[in-house]
Write a protein that holds these residues in place. Structure first.
Motif, PDB file in Angstrom:
ATOM      1  N   GLY A  11    -101.425  34.574 -24.368  1.00 31.59           N
ATOM      2  CA  GLY A  11    -101.214  34.425 -25.259  1.00 31.59           C
ATOM      3  C   GLY A  11    -101.000  32.869 -25.069  1.00 31.59           C
ATOM      4  N   SER A  12    -101.779  31.262 -25.179  1.00 34.61           N
ATOM      5  CA  SER A  12    -101.236  30.828 -24.706  1.00 34.61           C
ATOM      6  C   SER A  12    -101.386  29.392 -26.384  1.00 34.61           C
ATOM      7  N   GLY A  16     -97.169  31.049 -27.339  1.00 32.81           N
ATOM      8  CA  GLY A  16     -97.042  31.454 -26.112  1.00 32.81           C
ATOM      9  C   GLY A  16     -97.139  30.378 -25.179  1.00 32.81           C
ATOM     10  N   GLU A  34    -105.106  34.184 -21.477  1.00 30.97           N
ATOM     11  CA  GLU A  34    -105.582  33.235 -22.313  1.00 30.97           C
ATOM     12  C   GLU A  34    -106.910  33.773 -22.258  1.00 30.97           C
ATOM     13  N   GLY A  78    -109.084  30.536 -26.638  1.00 30.13           N
ATOM     14  CA  GLY A  78    -109.102  29.180 -26.013  1.00 30.13           C
ATOM     15  C   GLY A  78    -107.116  28.411 -25.482  1.00 30.13           C
ATOM     16  N   GLY A  80    -104.246  26.732 -25.713  1.00 32.86           N
ATOM     17  CA  GLY A  80    -103.253  26.155 -26.671  1.00 32.86           C
ATOM     18  C   GLY A  80    -104.635  26.903 -27.572  1.00 32.86           C
ATOM     19  N   PHE A  85    -106.885  22.814 -32.871  1.00 28.41           N
ATOM     20  CA  PHE A  85    -107.316  22.790 -34.410  1.00 28.41           C
ATOM     21  C   PHE A  85    -106.971  22.173 -35.652  1.00 28.41           C
ATOM     22  N   TRP A  86    -105.196  21.983 -35.387  1.00 31.80           N
ATOM     23  CA  TRP A  86    -104.757  22.161 -36.191  1.00 31.80           C
ATOM     24  C   TRP A  86    -104.277  20.458 -37.304  1.00 31.80           C
ATOM     25  N   GLY A  87    -103.691  20.468 -38.182  1.00 33.83           N
ATOM     26  CA  GLY A  87    -104.001  19.655 -38.856  1.00 33.83           C
ATOM     27  C   GLY A  87    -102.516  18.662 -38.118  1.00 33.83           C
ATOM     28  N   VAL A  89     -99.155  19.456 -38.982  1.00 31.11           N
ATOM     29  CA  VAL A  89     -98.055  18.612 -40.029  1.00 31.11           C
ATOM     30  C   VAL A  89     -97.339  19.902 -39.764  1.00 31.11           C
ATOM     31  N   ASN A 195    -107.528  16.912 -38.690  1.00 28.48           N
ATOM     32  CA  ASN A 195    -107.181  18.316 -39.012  1.00 28.48           C
ATOM     33  C   ASN A 195    -108.866  19.440 -38.947  1.00 28.48           C
ATOM     34  N   CYS A 228    -108.966  38.095 -20.863  1.00 27.94           N
ATOM     35  CA  CYS A 228    -107.808  39.044 -22.376  1.00 27.94           C
ATOM     36  C   CYS A 228    -107.838  40.659 -21.842  1.00 27.94           C
ATOM     37  N   ASN A 268    -104.457  39.516 -33.705  1.00 24.55           N
ATOM     38  CA  ASN A 268    -104.601  40.167 -32.224  1.00 24.55           C
ATOM     39  C   ASN A 268    -103.348  40.388 -31.633  1.00 24.55           C
ATOM     40  N   ASP A 470     -95.046  34.726 -31.390  1.00 25.88           N
ATOM     41  CA  ASP A 470     -95.799  34.216 -32.774  1.00 25.88           C
ATOM     42  C   ASP A 470     -96.091  34.631 -33.951  1.00 25.88           C
ATOM     43  N   ALA A 471     -96.945  34.276 -34.275  1.00 26.46           N
ATOM     44  CA  ALA A 471     -96.717  33.678 -36.147  1.00 26.46           C
ATOM     45  C   ALA A 471     -96.176  35.569 -36.901  1.00 26.46           C
TER      46      ALA A 471
HETATM   47  C1  LIG Z   1    -107.852  24.581 -38.638  1.00 27.95           C
HETATM   48  C2  LIG Z   1    -106.478  25.048 -38.635  1.00 27.95           C
HETATM   49  C3  LIG Z   1    -105.472  23.775 -39.428  1.00 27.95           C
HETATM   50  C4  LIG Z   1    -104.085  24.117 -39.206  1.00 27.95           C
HETATM   51  N1  LIG Z   1    -103.348  23.310 -39.454  1.00 27.95           N
HETATM   52  C5  LIG Z   1    -102.246  23.583 -39.117  1.00 27.95           C
HETATM   53  C6  LIG Z   1    -100.985  22.883 -39.547  1.00 27.95           C
HETATM   54  O1  LIG Z   1    -101.147  21.147 -39.541  1.00 27.95           O
HETATM   55  N2  LIG Z   1     -99.578  22.883 -38.773  1.00 27.95           N
HETATM   56  C7  LIG Z   1     -99.234  24.764 -38.900  1.00 27.95           C
HETATM   57  O2  LIG Z   1     -97.932  24.598 -38.331  1.00 27.95           O
HETATM   58  N3  LIG Z   1    -100.387  25.080 -38.504  1.00 27.95           N
HETATM   59  C8  LIG Z   1    -101.122  25.114 -38.635  1.00 27.95           C
HETATM   60  N4  LIG Z   1    -102.022  26.024 -38.345  1.00 27.95           N
HETATM   61  C9  LIG Z   1    -102.143  27.419 -37.904  1.00 27.95           C
HETATM   62  C10 LIG Z   1    -101.570  27.539 -36.512  1.00 27.95           C
HETATM   63  O3  LIG Z   1    -102.427  26.557 -35.499  1.00 27.95           O
HETATM   64  C11 LIG Z   1    -101.025  28.146 -36.213  1.00 27.95           C
HETATM   65  O4  LIG Z   1    -100.165  29.670 -37.125  1.00 27.95           O
HETATM   66  C12 LIG Z   1    -100.396  28.800 -34.871  1.00 27.95           C
HETATM   67  O5  LIG Z   1    -101.440  28.430 -33.926  1.00 27.95           O
HETATM   68  C13 LIG Z   1    -100.251  30.362 -34.965  1.00 27.95           C
HETATM   69  O6  LIG Z   1     -99.632  30.389 -33.310  1.00 27.95           O
HETATM   70  P1  LIG Z   1     -99.647  31.663 -32.727  1.00 27.95           P
HETATM   71  O7  LIG Z   1     -98.898  31.722 -31.424  1.00 27.95           O
HETATM   72  O8  LIG Z   1     -99.146  32.909 -33.767  1.00 27.95           O
HETATM   73  O9  LIG Z   1    -101.330  31.908 -31.990  1.00 27.95           O
HETATM   74  P2  LIG Z   1    -102.813  31.613 -32.389  1.00 27.95           P
HETATM   75  O10 LIG Z   1    -102.248  29.543 -31.683  1.00 27.95           O
HETATM   76  O11 LIG Z   1    -103.517  31.449 -32.965  1.00 27.95           O
HETATM   77  O12 LIG Z   1    -102.537  31.168 -29.951  1.00 27.95           O
HETATM   78  C14 LIG Z   1    -103.177  32.702 -30.073  1.00 27.95           C
HETATM   79  C15 LIG Z   1    -103.922  32.352 -28.624  1.00 27.95           C
HETATM   80  O13 LIG Z   1    -103.413  33.884 -28.226  1.00 27.95           O
HETATM   81  C16 LIG Z   1    -104.927  34.171 -27.583  1.00 27.95           C
HETATM   82  N5  LIG Z   1    -104.915  35.523 -27.536  1.00 27.95           N
HETATM   83  C17 LIG Z   1    -105.750  36.283 -28.203  1.00 27.95           C
HETATM   84  N6  LIG Z   1    -105.877  37.494 -28.028  1.00 27.95           N
HETATM   85  C18 LIG Z   1    -105.846  38.021 -26.560  1.00 27.95           C
HETATM   86  C19 LIG Z   1    -106.050  38.665 -26.148  1.00 27.95           C
HETATM   87  N7  LIG Z   1    -106.127  39.996 -25.526  1.00 27.95           N
HETATM   88  N8  LIG Z   1    -105.661  38.101 -24.306  1.00 27.95           N
HETATM   89  C20 LIG Z   1    -105.113  36.997 -23.941  1.00 27.95           C
HETATM   90  N9  LIG Z   1    -105.065  36.405 -24.384  1.00 27.95           N
HETATM   91  C21 LIG Z   1    -105.301  36.678 -26.355  1.00 27.95           C
HETATM   92  C22 LIG Z   1    -105.825  33.663 -28.373  1.00 27.95           C
HETATM   93  O14 LIG Z   1    -106.979  33.089 -27.100  1.00 27.95           O
HETATM   94  C23 LIG Z   1    -104.480  32.421 -28.025  1.00 27.95           C
HETATM   95  O15 LIG Z   1    -104.574  30.731 -27.496  1.00 27.95           O
HETATM   96  C24 LIG Z   1    -103.814  25.838 -39.164  1.00 27.95           C
HETATM   97  C25 LIG Z   1    -104.904  26.461 -38.527  1.00 27.95           C
HETATM   98  C26 LIG Z   1    -105.902  26.538 -38.228  1.00 27.95           C
HETATM   99  C27 LIG Z   1    -106.992  27.409 -37.690  1.00 27.95           C
END
Ligand SMILES: Cc1cc2nc3c(=O)[nH]c(=O)nc-3n(C[C@H](O)[C@H](O)[C@H](O)COP(=O)(O)OP(=O)(O)OC[C@H]3O[C@@H](n4cnc5c(N)ncnc54)[C@H](O)[C@@H]3O)c2cc1C
Ligand code: SF4
Length: 509
Positions: A11-12, A16, A34, A78, A80, A85-87, A89, A195, A228, A268, A470-471
C-alpha cells in the motif's frame, strides 16, 4: 519463491507512502506493492462530471454492508491511495484525544502513547507534507512550534464570515492545509476542485508526490503498481511472515522478505490479515485477541450549506477556516460535540448526485449562492462494528453509527451559527453509514495483547516481523482529519524499524 527483499510495504497511501519515504534513506532493499496505478495527469482530474458522476477514479470494488447488500465504497486504489483525493486538511490530534474522554455514548479510550510522544513526528510530518497554518489561534491547539508555512489567506467572503464569527464570540482559526508552492509559477493556484479531486498540477501535498516519487528515485526502492497482495504466508510456527502472494497482471507470484509493513487502509489491511488465516493463525493472521477487523470507526460527518438567494459566493478556494469551540464540550453539555470546517466549493454536478432526476441548472444556480461547511464528530469503537471476509473472500462492513446525539447537537449548533451569519436556509447531507473516507481502528494498537492487535510501535503482538502502519491502529477516531496522525506515526515507526530491525548497513540482519 522468486525474489527476496529486506522490506515489503503493501500500500502506498498516507501510511505506506510515508513509511516508504522515511525508510528510503536506509540501505534496505524495499519493495512497495500497490494494487492500483499512478493516477494520470489529465483534464478529468478537475472535471466534476468525471469525478462525481462517472466515478472515474473510484475503487471498482463492491463491498457488502451489514444487511449483505452490495455498495461501492468511497475509496480509491492507486499510487498515493486516498491522499490523492484528500482535502489536505492536515490536523494534529488534540492533547485530550490521546486520553480517555467521556462522550455521550461512552468513553473514547486512551491511546498507548501521549501527545508529547508523537509531537516531534507531527513536526516532521508537517514539514514533509508542507503544512500551512497559524499557531496560537485555535483554542484546542496542543503545544507546538510554528507551522512550516504561512496559512492560506481567506477569500473575501470567508474573511468577512470569520470576522462575523468572532462577533458571535467564537474562535475561528485557519485550517492547517498541505499545499505546495502556493502562488508560485508551478504551484497551487487555490482552485475550486481540490477536496475529492486529484490535483492536475501535482501541487497538493499527498503521498504520491511528497513520498513515493522521491523514494523511488533511490536505487534501493522498487514500486510495483497493479500489484495486489492477496495473502501473507508465515513459517510453520506462525511467528514470522516469510512471503506475500501478489497478483499482478493476471499472474500470482510469491515474494519473500525479512520484514513486512501492511498499509492497505483500515478496511483492506484487516481483510488481508483475515484472508491470511492458516493452521498457526486459524482466525486470521495476528488475531489471538479476536480483534482483527473489529472496532471500525469512520467519523460522523454532515455536509452543510448556508444559502442566501441574493448573495453570490465568489470565493474560489473556500476551505480555510475551522471552528473548534465545541471540540471539547458543547454549549450546554460537558461532553464533546466535534469540529466545524469550511469545505471546498460544491459543484452543481456534486449536488445533483443526491437527486439525479432534477436538472443541473437549478443546482448550478443554487451552489453559486451557497457557502459549504462540514460538521464532524467522533464515533466510538464498538466490537460489532467490524470488517469480515466471507467464504467467497468477499469483504463485508458491519457498521452502525453511534454517538449520534452530540453530532445532532453539533449540526444544530452549526445551523444556528449559519443563520446568525444571515443565511436564509441551511441544507444538510450525509453519506451516513456508507462513508468510508475516514475509516480507522480495525487493528488497534495498545500495550496488552489481549485487548489490542498492534503494540505501540504498530508491530503485531503475535508476529514478530509484521507491522501495520495506516489508519488501522487508531484506538479512537477523535474528531479531526486522520491523515497527519497516520503520517506522523509512520515516521515514528520507520525510525523504530531503523533503530531495532536494520543491521549495520541498513539492511535486515
Ligand atoms: C475524498 C477524501 C477526502 C479526504 N480528506 C482528508 C483530509 O482533508 N485530511 C485528512 O487527514 N484525511 C482526509 N481523508 C482521509 C485520508 O485520505 C485517509 O485517512 C488516509 O489516506 C488513510 O491512509 P491509509 O494509509 O490508511 O490508507 P490509503 O491512503 O487509503 O492507502 C491504502 C493504499 O493501499 C492500497 N491497497 C489496498 N489494498 C491493497 C492490497 N491488497 N495490495 C496492495 N495495495 C493495496 C490502496 O490502493 C491504497 O493505495 C480524505 C479521504 C477522502 C477519500
Ligand atoms: S491547485 Fe491547489 S487547490 Fe487546486 S487541486 Fe491543486 S493543490 Fe488543490
Amino acid at each position: 519463491m522468486n525474489e527476496h527483499y529486506d522490506i515489503v510495504i503493501v500500500g502506498s497511501g498516507a501510511g505506506g507512502g510515508t513509511m516508504a519515504q522515511a525508510l528510503s534513506s536506509s540501505a534496505a532493499r524495499i519493495l512497495i506493492l500497490e494494487r492500483g496505478d499512478f493516477v494520470p495527469q489529465e483534464d478529468e482530474n478537475w472535471d466534476p462530471d468525471a469525478v462525481w458522476k462517472k466515478l472515474r477514479y473510484r475503487a471498482k470494488d463492491r463491498w457488502l454492508d451489514d444487511r449483505g447488500d452490495e455498495f461501492t465504497p468511497y475509496t480509491h486504489y492507486g499510487v498515493g491511495g486516498n491522499t490523492k483525493f484528500w482535502g489536505s486538511v492536515l490536523y494534529r490530534l488534540r492533547r485530550e484525544d490521546f486520553q480517555a474522554v467521556e462522550h455521550a455514548d461512552g468513553v473514547s479510550p486512551a491511546w498507548p502513547i501521549d501527545y508529547d510522544t508523537l509531537e516531534p513526528f507531527y513536526e516532521r510530518a508537517e514539514r514533509l507534507y508542507h503544512v500551512r497554518g497559524k499557531e496560537g489561534i485555535d483554542p484546542t491547539e496542543p503545544p507546538r512550534g510554528p507551522f512550516p508555512y504561512e496559512p492560506v489567506p481567506h477569500g473575501p467572503e470567508m474573511a468577512e464570515i470569520v470576522e462575523k464569527l468572532r462577533q458571535q464570540g467564537l474562535h475561528p482559526s485557519p485550517l492547517p492545509l498541505g499545499l505546495l508552492r502556493v502562488g508560485e509559477d508551478d504551484g497551487c493556484i487555490l482552485c475550486s476542485t481540490c477536496n475529492s479531486f486529484v490535483c492536475k498540477l501535482h501541487a497538493k501535498s499527498e503521498a504520491d508526490i511528497c513520498c513515493i516519487r522521491p523514494a523511488i528515485q533511490r536505487p534501493n526502492v522498487t514500486l510495483w503498481t497493479n500489484a495486489c497482495a492477496r495473502r501473507l504466508v508465515t513459517c510453520a510456527s506462525g511467528r514470522k511472515v516469510v512471503a506475500v502472494d501478489v497478483e499482478r497482471n493476471g499472474q500470482t507470484s510469491r515474494i519473500s522478505a525479512s520484514l513486512f509493513v501492511v498499509s492497505c487502509g483500515a478496511v483492506n489491511s484487516a481483510a488481508l490479515l483475515l484472508r491470511s488465516a492458516s493452521p498457526a493463525h486459524p482466525d486470521g493472521l495476528a488475531n489471538s485477541s479476536g480483534l482483527v477487523g473489529r472496532r471500525y470507526m469512520a467519523h460522523l460527518a454532515t455536509m452543510m450549506q448556508g444559502f442566501h438567494p441574493f448573495r453570490r459566493n465568489s470565493t474560489v478556494f473556500q476551505k480555510t477556516v475551522a471552528i473548534n469551540d465545541f471540540y471539547l464540550r458543547g454549549p450546554d453539555t460537558t461532553y464533546p460535540l466535534g469540529q466545524i470546517q469550511s469545505q471546498g466549493r460544491t459543484h452543481g454536478v456534486m449536488a445533483q448526485t443526491v437527486h439525479p432526476w432534477i436538472p443541473l441548472w437549478p443546482y448550478e444556480q443554487w451552489v453559486a449562492r451557497g457557502v459549504d461547511w462540514l460538521a464532524m464528530s467522533e464515533d466510538l469503537p464498538r466490537l460489532d462494528n467490524r470488517v469480515t471476509v466471507d467464504a467467497e473472500g468477499r469483504l463485508r462492513l458491519h457498521y452502525q453509527p453511534n454517538n449520534l446525539k452530540p453530532h445532532r447537537m453539533l449540526v444544530n449548533e452549526t445551523k444556528r451559527i449559519l443563520r446568525r451569519l444571515g443565511f436564509w436556509l441551511v441544507v444538510t447531507h450525509s453519506h451516513g453509514k456508507k462513508n468510508t473516507t475516514h475509516q480507522c481502528g480495525t487493528l488497534c494498537f495498545g500495550t496488552d495483547p489481549r485487548s489490542s492487535v498492534l503494540d505501540p510501535f504498530c508491530r503485531t503482538h503475535d508476529v514478530e516481523n509484521l507491522f501495520v502502519v495506516d489508519a488501522s491502529f487508531f484506538p479512537s477516531s477523535a474528531a479531526v482529519n486522520p491523515g497527519l496522525t497516520i503520517a506522523a506515526q509512520a515516521i515514528r515507526v520507520a525510525d523504530h524499524i531503523k533503530d531495532t530491525e536494520l543491521g549495520e548497513v541498513g539492511t535486515t540482519p
